[in-house]
Scaffold this motif. Structure first.
Motif, PDB file in Angstrom:
ATOM      1  N   THR A  92      -2.368   3.278  -7.336  1.00 27.73           N
ATOM      2  CA  THR A  92      -2.205   1.852  -7.030  1.00 27.73           C
ATOM      3  C   THR A  92      -2.268   1.007  -8.303  1.00 27.73           C
ATOM      4  O   THR A  92      -1.533   0.024  -8.433  1.00 27.73           O
ATOM      5  CB  THR A  92      -3.272   1.367  -6.034  1.00 27.73           C
ATOM      6  OG1 THR A  92      -4.592   1.603  -6.567  1.00 27.73           O
ATOM      7  CG2 THR A  92      -3.140   2.080  -4.697  1.00 27.73           C
ATOM      8  N   LEU A 154      -1.997  -3.270  -2.747  1.00 28.30           N
ATOM      9  CA  LEU A 154      -1.302  -1.988  -2.785  1.00 28.30           C
ATOM     10  C   LEU A 154      -2.247  -0.839  -2.453  1.00 28.30           C
ATOM     11  O   LEU A 154      -3.340  -0.750  -3.021  1.00 28.30           O
ATOM     12  CB  LEU A 154      -0.688  -1.770  -4.170  1.00 28.30           C
ATOM     13  CG  LEU A 154       0.274  -2.849  -4.661  1.00 28.30           C
ATOM     14  CD1 LEU A 154       0.772  -2.510  -6.062  1.00 28.30           C
ATOM     15  CD2 LEU A 154       1.444  -3.022  -3.708  1.00 28.30           C
ATOM     16  N   ILE A 220       2.181   2.402  -0.010  1.00 23.92           N
ATOM     17  CA  ILE A 220       3.406   2.793  -0.713  1.00 23.92           C
ATOM     18  C   ILE A 220       3.832   4.240  -0.457  1.00 23.92           C
ATOM     19  O   ILE A 220       4.855   4.681  -0.997  1.00 23.92           O
ATOM     20  CB  ILE A 220       3.259   2.550  -2.224  1.00 23.92           C
ATOM     21  CG1 ILE A 220       2.101   3.380  -2.802  1.00 23.92           C
ATOM     22  CG2 ILE A 220       3.042   1.070  -2.488  1.00 23.92           C
ATOM     23  CD1 ILE A 220       1.970   3.254  -4.309  1.00 23.92           C
ATOM     24  N   VAL A 245       8.982  -3.798  -4.164  1.00 25.39           N
ATOM     25  CA  VAL A 245       8.030  -4.828  -3.737  1.00 25.39           C
ATOM     26  C   VAL A 245       8.394  -6.161  -4.375  1.00 25.39           C
ATOM     27  O   VAL A 245       8.368  -7.215  -3.724  1.00 25.39           O
ATOM     28  CB  VAL A 245       6.587  -4.424  -4.098  1.00 25.39           C
ATOM     29  CG1 VAL A 245       5.613  -5.544  -3.726  1.00 25.39           C
ATOM     30  CG2 VAL A 245       6.206  -3.135  -3.375  1.00 25.39           C
TER      31      VAL A 245
END
Length: 257
Positions: A92, A154, A220, A245
């Motif tokens: 992340t 995220l 993700i 994103v």
């Protein structure tokens, strides 16, 4: 076969001693080939990243002047999902750094909730449940205090069975703007990654309840899916996710809040 001698092409004898003498040369060639391959991969990634950056510049006007808080999930004593030594908190952070780069190239102001391996909880708070809650509250409080235009958290997903895969966005039920943001990002994830058919999902999340701006959680991919686990560790794929994103954010603001 003559003891101590190998037969080369055309039956030419090659002594074991001559092979031993050639070993350093073979090793040097192997190392050279490895370094060439490594350099080629790094160069390809740099070219890929620079091309995306130029595309960001062309598409970035809707984000100019916007304040975006990018939140790399977990950190510090909280690694998130861990599979085979691969930690969610590292992935992340890597994707968040790439996303922040794209956003800044587009003229946005970016604040990351963390830029290294740490969380926002008190250092002496050892109850992990309480620590996680305090950490989350402080992340969204930062965005509220800054009056951010959007908050993006995220994360990496996991599941008991290894066949679940695909990036997906989540938003707070009842928040129209958060829903629109989640849909915009999900659309770009589907188009640019080409490996997810998941849809935005509404729910009741602490971040969503506390946020005073459009807020989305982006999972993700699944670290429990073998192929997606491999992809999530690939710097080029991390850039691809970050760009998707970013593109979703640009689409959201281009449509107007």
């Amino acid at each position: 076969m003559i003891p101590g001698k190998l037969l080369g092409p055309g039956g030419v004898g090659i002594t074991r001693r001559s092979v031993a003498k050639q070993a350093p040369r073979f090793l040097l060639l192997a190392v050279g080939a490895y370094l060439f391959l490594l350099t080629s991969v790094c160069l390809w990634e740099r070219i890929f990243f620079d091309c995306l950056s130029r595309e960001v510049g062309a598409l970035g006007s809707p984000l100019a002047g916007k304040l975006i808080v990018v939140d790399p999930g977990h950190g510090g004593p909280d690694p998130g999902v861990v599979r085979g030594g691969v930690r969610e908190k590292d992935i992340t952070l890597a994707v968040a750094q790439r996303l922040s780069h794209f956003l800044r190239q587009a003229g946005a102001e970016v604040v990351m909730t963390r830029e290294k391996d740490r969380d926002l909880a008190d250092p002496d708070l050892w109850d992990m449940k309480e620590r996680k809650r305090q950490d989350l509250e402080r992340r969204i409080a930062l965005a509220n205090r800054l009056r951010a235009d959007a908050f993006l958290s995220l994360h990496v997903n996991s599941f008991e069975e290894a066949d679940e895969y695909g990036a997906q966005t989540f938003y707070q039920a009842g928040s129209e703007e958060s829903r629109r943001l989640a849909e915009a990002i999900q659309q770009e994830l589907q188009f640019l990654l080409g490996n997810t058919e998941r849809l935005p999902k509404a729910g009741d999340y602490l971040v969503g309840r506390l946020a005073r701006m459009p807020a989305v959680v982006v999972e993700i991919g699944f670290l429990t899916h073998p192929e997606e686990k491999r992809l999530l560790q690939d710097p080029a794929y991390q850039s691809k996710v970050a760009f998707a994103v970013y593109a979703g954010l640009a689409r959201f603001f281009a449509q107007g809040r």
